[in-house]
Scaffold this motif. Structure first.
Motif, PDB file in Angstrom:
ATOM      1  N   LEU A  17       0.827  -1.220   0.000  1.00  0.00           N
ATOM      2  CA  LEU A  17       0.000   0.000   0.000  1.00  0.00           C
ATOM      3  C   LEU A  17       0.861   1.270   0.000  1.00  0.00           C
ATOM      4  O   LEU A  17       0.711   2.132  -0.874  1.00  0.00           O
ATOM      5  N   ASP A  38      10.682  -6.769  -3.559  1.00  0.00           N
ATOM      6  CA  ASP A  38       9.761  -7.330  -2.571  1.00  0.00           C
ATOM      7  C   ASP A  38      10.059  -8.807  -2.439  1.00  0.00           C
ATOM      8  O   ASP A  38      10.578  -9.426  -3.369  1.00  0.00           O
ATOM      9  N   ARG A  39       9.710  -9.391  -1.290  1.00  0.00           N
ATOM     10  CA  ARG A  39       9.900 -10.841  -1.170  1.00  0.00           C
ATOM     11  C   ARG A  39       8.746 -11.592  -1.853  1.00  0.00           C
ATOM     12  O   ARG A  39       8.823 -12.794  -2.051  1.00  0.00           O
ATOM     13  N   HIS A  43       3.300  -9.701  -5.736  1.00  0.00           N
ATOM     14  CA  HIS A  43       3.221  -8.243  -5.532  1.00  0.00           C
ATOM     15  C   HIS A  43       4.088  -7.506  -6.553  1.00  0.00           C
ATOM     16  O   HIS A  43       3.710  -6.443  -7.044  1.00  0.00           O
ATOM     17  N   VAL A  73       8.461  -1.895   4.410  1.00  0.00           N
ATOM     18  CA  VAL A  73       8.045  -3.224   4.897  1.00  0.00           C
ATOM     19  C   VAL A  73       7.486  -3.052   6.311  1.00  0.00           C
ATOM     20  O   VAL A  73       7.664  -2.002   6.924  1.00  0.00           O
ATOM     21  N   SER A 100       5.605   3.022  10.946  1.00  0.00           N
ATOM     22  CA  SER A 100       4.669   3.736  11.825  1.00  0.00           C
ATOM     23  C   SER A 100       5.191   3.915  13.245  1.00  0.00           C
ATOM     24  O   SER A 100       4.504   4.513  14.075  1.00  0.00           O
ATOM     25  N   GLY A 132      -1.179  -4.272   0.199  1.00  0.00           N
ATOM     26  CA  GLY A 132      -0.728  -4.819  -1.084  1.00  0.00           C
ATOM     27  C   GLY A 132      -0.793  -3.790  -2.199  1.00  0.00           C
ATOM     28  O   GLY A 132      -1.436  -2.742  -2.060  1.00  0.00           O
TER      29      GLY A 132
END
Ligand code: NAP
Length: 287
Positions: A17, A38-39, A43, A73, A100, A132
């Protein structure tokens, strides 16, 4: 190409996102090229198909040559991702994140950054309960806040560049101490999620036909189900990482809940209306 180009190559690690939205907002405007890492291969495919990034790759090659690396991440994975990235960072490269929680994490990330590279901690105050790349939107940050929490070691030039990045995607930038950040967001963001999880849990734990009970839920409960639909791993990481401030906020909440329970018990109608009126006015100011 736009004259406002800030970076030649931005590598975004975590094209969900927030990472996907930032990539999409920068692509072709603030950066000559945006690479998604990305892992999750699905995605990455989605990020390409949705036009959020110019290319995708693996961590070492994707990061090499980038002049900005954005770590997007979950909070619990930020340090390990920066550690894995560190040997491949080009001289002069800036690393930033969107986590965050800040506080101690700023110092932990700084310790992973090799000499000659800079770290600028950031937290965009924008988002939804969805996750996502399919939830990403290039306009997500338009007219939002972005909090930057530099330390005494953050290079001034790098800080200015990351400020211009967020302003370039439409955010209003605020500078804040990392620990003050965690105090504030424990109360205004982390506690509301705890309350939403607890409220839905209270209904589900009744154990007598909870599905039937949920079917009768009105708008009130539905507002909380929206918050409780947020990504479980993301919220696990935020609450554990900021646990001392979150536990302090839960204590304050308990005291207020007990005060309201007491007003109901004693049928103190005057104080109940005062309490609700104060909350209503605060809510109206926010809208
Ligand atoms: P998201 O949509 O789930 O995206 C995170 C992406 O990172 C996913 O593709 C995930 O893959 C990938 N990922 C997870 N661990 C990884 C690792 N170790 N290495 C590489 N990729 C990894 O989450 P988000 O909402 O964008 O949140 C990302 C960050 O933004 C978090 O730190 C969060 O605290 C912060 N943030 C979120 C919001 C919000 O409202 N959502 C607002 C502000 C800041 P998998 O799905 O396979 O795990």
């Amino acid at each position: 190409m736009n004259r406002e180009l800030l970076f030649q190559r931005i590598a975004v690690i975590g094209v969900g996102l927030i990472g996907g939205s930032l990539a999409g907002a920068c692509r072709g405007r603030l950066a000559a090229r945006v690479v998604g890492l990305d892992r999750d291969q699905i995605h990455l495919n989605q990020a390409i198909a949705l036009g959020l990034v110019d290319e995708v790759g693996d961590l070492p090659t994707g990061v090499a040559g980038a002049d900005l690396v954005v770590v997007a991440v979950p909070v619990g994975a930020i340090v390990e991702v920066v550690r894995a990235t560190a040997p491949h960072l080009a001289p002069g490269c800036i690393v930033t994140d969107v986590g965050s929680v800040k506080g101690d994490l700023v110092d932990e990330v700084e310790r992973e950054i090799p000499p000659g590279r800079a770290y600028v901690p950031a937290h965009p105050i924008a988002g939804t309960e969805r996750s996502g790349p399919e939830a990403a939107a290039a306009g997500l940050f338009h007219e939002s806040l972005c909090v930057l929490t530099p330390s005494s070691r953050t290079p001034e030039e790098a800080l200015k560049k990351v400020m211009r990045l967020w302003e370039g995607v439409g955010s209003h930038v605020v500078l804040m101490d990392p620990f003050r950040h965690d105090q504030i967001f424990a109360l205004v963001s982390h506690l509301p999620h705890v309350v939403a999880y607890a409220l839905i849990g209270t209904v589900l734990n009744r154990g007598d036909g909870e599905e039937e009970l949920l079917q009768f839920s009105g708008g009130g409960l539905r507002d909380f189900t929206r918050i409780a639909a947020s990504h479980p791993i993301m919220w696990r990481d935020i609450l554990i990482r900021n646990r001392s401030e979150v536990l302090e906020s839960i204590n304050r909440f308990r005291q207020v809940l007990e005060r309201i329970a007491e007003m109901i018990r004693t049928q103190d109608t005057v104080r109940l209306v005062q309490e609700f009126q104060r909350a209503k006015e605060a809510g109206e100011q926010l809208r």
